[in-house]
Design a protein around this motif. Sequence first.
Motif: not given
Length: 273
Positions: A1-6, A104-105, A110-112, A116-117
């Motif tokens: 999962x990739x999260x873009x920083x806001x 992973x899994x 996962x979202x946390x 963070x990353x």
Amino acid sequence: MTVQPSFDAVPHPPRVGLFCTCLVDTIRPSVGFAAATLLEQAGCEVDVPRQTCCGQPAFNSGDRATTRALAEQVITAFENFDYVVVPSGSCAGMIKTHYPELFAGEPDFTLRVARFCAKVYELVSFLVDVRGLSGVDAAYAGTATYHDSCSGLRELGVKAQPRRLLATVEGLNLVEMQDADTCCGFGGTFCVKYPDISNAIVEKKAANIVATGADTLLAGDLGCLMNMAGKLQRQGHRVAVRHVAEVLAGMGADAAIGEAPAAATGRTRGDRT
């Protein structure tokens, strides 16, 4: 999962957690001070929470259980900061690239971990790409060449950013070496597992450094710098080896990596005889 920083949601000044790394803490604390100085000059509020290893040595040795335990400690210590900044492409790459696969899994993590990353950055990349820094108020008399560390370059895309800032250092002449983006042979546990191969690689790197005629070698990873400094000094080459943050922060007058303090030698920066 990739999260873009806001970035729009980040307060001003942003709160930055400085992840110092094990080598900086135990071998070259001045790099940590230089990093903090640069971050403060870029308008950040800097804190250095109690921290531990990022887990890279264990990860590279195949010990996933220890790596995961260390990663969880790092996340807990730093996740409440707006950004996490690391003066090492190697450690930043470990966190940003490899932490997600450790969890992973696991739905509870996962979202946390992804969140963070998304806010973890290598120091110079953060200064240029996030804070928009285009120059520094620093001076360094001499000619330097720059080594691109493998993790910073290949995992994080750190290449143009340090050169952009070094170009604004008063008195510094930056010259490129052949194969600047080729491994120096350190590789953390690699140099322990395969010392003969590691030595052959760093010998080629040292030859390329010397061929530039530069009196200073710069890079963004202390492990690489220690490896190259050791080879250069054993070969008798008088090249000052420094972390790029030290020069950018105007702290280039101190003894270079592997050198005794100036007070003990009677020499000052620029005296290479």
